[in-house]
Design a protein around this motif. Structure first.
Motif, mmCIF file in Angstrom:
data_model
loop_
_atom_site.group_PDB
_atom_site.id
_atom_site.type_symbol
_atom_site.label_atom_id
_atom_site.label_comp_id
_atom_site.label_asym_id
_atom_site.label_seq_id
_atom_site.Cartn_x
_atom_site.Cartn_y
_atom_site.Cartn_z
ATOM 1 N N UNK A 31 0.855 -1.186 0.000
ATOM 2 C CA UNK A 31 0.000 0.000 0.000
ATOM 3 C C UNK A 31 0.894 1.240 0.000
ATOM 4 N N UNK A 32 0.537 2.215 -0.811
ATOM 5 C CA UNK A 32 1.271 3.472 -0.834
ATOM 6 C C UNK A 32 0.680 4.454 0.180
ATOM 7 N N UNK A 33 1.552 5.169 0.842
ATOM 8 C CA UNK A 33 1.175 6.217 1.793
ATOM 9 C C UNK A 33 0.166 5.734 2.849
ATOM 10 N N UNK A 34 0.497 4.691 3.569
ATOM 11 C CA UNK A 34 -0.456 4.145 4.547
ATOM 12 C C UNK A 34 -0.767 5.104 5.695
ATOM 13 N N UNK A 70 -8.784 4.359 5.188
ATOM 14 C CA UNK A 70 -9.181 3.978 3.833
ATOM 15 C C UNK A 70 -8.488 2.694 3.400
ATOM 16 N N UNK A 71 -7.202 2.580 3.695
ATOM 17 C CA UNK A 71 -6.440 1.405 3.276
ATOM 18 C C UNK A 71 -6.205 0.437 4.433
ATOM 19 N N UNK A 72 -6.899 0.652 5.550
ATOM 20 C CA UNK A 72 -6.841 -0.292 6.657
ATOM 21 C C UNK A 72 -5.578 -0.230 7.487
ATOM 22 N N UNK A 73 -4.909 0.914 7.480
ATOM 23 C CA UNK A 73 -3.685 1.043 8.274
ATOM 24 C C UNK A 73 -3.952 0.776 9.750
ATOM 25 N N UNK A 106 -0.804 -7.768 13.086
ATOM 26 C CA UNK A 106 0.565 -7.948 13.569
ATOM 27 C C UNK A 106 0.611 -8.717 14.883
ATOM 28 N N UNK A 107 -0.508 -8.774 15.589
ATOM 29 C CA UNK A 107 -0.561 -9.537 16.831
ATOM 30 C C UNK A 107 -0.542 -11.045 16.574
ATOM 31 N N UNK A 108 -0.943 -11.456 15.337
ATOM 32 C CA UNK A 108 -0.967 -12.887 15.026
ATOM 33 C C UNK A 108 0.105 -13.288 14.022
ATOM 34 N N UNK A 109 0.643 -12.317 13.280
ATOM 35 C CA UNK A 109 1.704 -12.613 12.319
ATOM 36 C C UNK A 109 2.502 -11.343 12.055
ATOM 37 N N UNK A 110 3.811 -11.428 11.995
ATOM 38 C CA UNK A 110 4.586 -10.240 11.625
ATOM 39 C C UNK A 110 4.234 -9.802 10.204
ATOM 40 N N UNK A 111 4.234 -8.489 9.988
ATOM 41 C CA UNK A 111 3.750 -7.910 8.736
ATOM 42 C C UNK A 111 4.860 -7.096 8.083
ATOM 43 N N UNK A 112 5.043 -7.277 6.775
ATOM 44 C CA UNK A 112 5.960 -6.458 5.990
ATOM 45 C C UNK A 112 5.136 -5.610 5.032
ATOM 46 N N UNK A 113 5.260 -4.301 5.153
ATOM 47 C CA UNK A 113 4.474 -3.368 4.339
ATOM 48 C C UNK A 113 5.383 -2.773 3.278
ATOM 49 N N UNK A 114 5.020 -2.968 2.026
ATOM 50 C CA UNK A 114 5.785 -2.445 0.903
ATOM 51 C C UNK A 114 4.997 -1.315 0.241
ATOM 52 N N UNK A 115 5.701 -0.252 -0.131
ATOM 53 C CA UNK A 115 5.028 0.841 -0.825
ATOM 54 C C UNK A 115 5.695 2.170 -0.554
ATOM 55 N N UNK A 158 -1.919 -4.628 -6.756
ATOM 56 C CA UNK A 158 -0.994 -5.444 -5.953
ATOM 57 C C UNK A 158 -1.655 -6.744 -5.507
ATOM 58 N N UNK A 159 -2.953 -6.710 -5.244
ATOM 59 C CA UNK A 159 -3.677 -7.938 -4.890
ATOM 60 C C UNK A 159 -3.648 -8.918 -6.056
ATOM 61 N N UNK A 160 -3.922 -8.427 -7.253
ATOM 62 C CA UNK A 160 -3.919 -9.297 -8.434
ATOM 63 C C UNK A 160 -2.511 -9.788 -8.754
ATOM 64 N N UNK A 161 -1.519 -8.943 -8.531
ATOM 65 C CA UNK A 161 -0.134 -9.375 -8.739
ATOM 66 C C UNK A 161 0.246 -10.468 -7.747
ATOM 67 N N UNK A 162 -0.192 -10.323 -6.497
ATOM 68 C CA UNK A 162 0.092 -11.353 -5.493
ATOM 69 C C UNK A 162 -0.517 -12.690 -5.907
ATOM 70 N N UNK A 163 -1.734 -12.649 -6.429
ATOM 71 C CA UNK A 163 -2.377 -13.878 -6.887
ATOM 72 C C UNK A 163 -1.606 -14.486 -8.051
ATOM 73 N N UNK A 164 -1.160 -13.658 -8.989
ATOM 74 C CA UNK A 164 -0.339 -14.161 -10.092
ATOM 75 C C UNK A 164 0.944 -14.816 -9.579
#
Length: 316
Positions: free
Chosen positions: A155-158, A164-167, A174-183, A232-238
């Motif tokens: 996500x860009x500019x979280x 809006x983007x669920x920041x 993050x409480x259940x899995x470590x998260x890496x945010x790219x953007x 990015x969602x569609x790219x992840x699926x690809x």
């Protein structure tokens, strides 16, 4: 056909310029928002040609693809004429939804194209002819390894875009899995959310590096509340990544059963994250389903064929 369009959305344009035409992109000395020219971080073919605004009056242009309201004024000033116009809307409406009137609704002779059926439904399009051409993706390949037991978010500019983007939901996940945010604009995100660096990392990568980094993560997390269908969602699926996503906007259409877990219940989504993290073979199987679904619906050939039909209709 010679098509004028501005470099606005790099990922979408990367697919669009794979068509059989010549694509003219304005370029200014400062490479500002109205003259970015060719992409620096995406692979574009030689058929994408940079043209300074002062030369556009002398160019043969068969069609203009508008993407922002003020571009119509640029067409009038830079070209001195109006070729056939297509207005491409990337976004879901903001403001007084569902009564937000589209800024292109009253452009005479234009055709309005949305990238999702949800967007067309939610915008007030007025009397303008409308069409939906769903996204197409240049296939990056099945790169998923899942070797890094973390969730990837793109996500860009979280910080600026916030809810809006669920920041605000990232600490929940993050409480259940470590998260890496790219953007872009992700620097200092963990501090702003009060998260330890090992629970939330942020990184800005160019497109070529991004796909490889995403594919090493165990799953793709899409916490977005309100936006158009993220590429990015569609790219992840690809890439073959299993998806965990909020059931908002077009996501329920894009992620079918077997491609991931889609829900508006945070407990369901957090359980899915735990399951994928704990069971790499399960994550691989679901990721394969995500890739198959994405190739079938959001493949590049279908995308270009849809656009070719529309362009012929508009210019005939």
């Amino acid at each position: 056909m010679r098509i004028l369009l501005w470099h606005v959305h790099g990922s979408w344009t990367t697919a669009f310029v794979r068509g059989p035409h010549t694509y003219l992109v304005p370029v200014t000395p400062d490479r500002g928002p109205d003259g970015l020219g060719r992409a620096r971080t995406f692979d574009w073919p030689d058929s994408v040609v940079e043209v300074p605004p002062e030369r556009l009056r002398d160019e043969d242009i068969d069609l203009v693809v508008l993407q922002r309201p003020h571009e119509l004024d640029l067409v009038d000033r830079w070209l001195g004429r109006r070729p056939p116009l297509v207005y491409l809307e990337h976004n879901a409406p903001d403001g007084n939804v569902p009564d937000t009137r589209h800024p292109a609704a009253d452009i005479p002779g234009a055709t309005l194209v949305h990238v999702t059926h949800f967007n067309r439904l939610m915008w007030d399009n007025g009397p303008l002819p409308t069409a939906v051409i769903e996204h197409g993706i240049v296939d990056p390949g099945h790169l998923w390894t899942g070797e890094v037991p973390r969730a990837a978010v793109v996500v860009n500019e979280p910080v600026r875009r916030g809810r809006t983007v669920g920041t605000d939901l990232l600490p929940e996940f993050a409480a259940v899995a470590p998260v890496d945010v790219f953007g872009m604009g992700t620097s200092g995100l963990a501090d702003r959310l009060g998260l330890a660096p090992d629970r939330c990392r942020a990184e800005e990568l160019v497109q070529r590096e991004l796909h490889t980094a995403m594919a090493r993560r165990r799953l793709y997390l899409h916490p977005v509340r309100w936006t158009s269908l993220g590429l990015s969602l569609l790219e992840a699926m690809h890439l073959g990544m299993p998806v965990v996503a909020l059931a908002t906007t077009e996501v329920t259409e894009a992620v079918p059963p077997g491609a991931g877990v889609v829900s508006n219940r945070l407990d369901v989504l957090k359980d899915a994250v735990r399951d994928f993290l704990a069971d790499p073979p399960h994550a691989r199987t679901v990721g394969e389903g995500a890739r198959a679904a994405a190739l079938a619906r959001y493949g590049l050939t279908r995308f270009l064929d849809d656009w070719e039909r529309l362009l012929k209709e508009v210019t005939r």
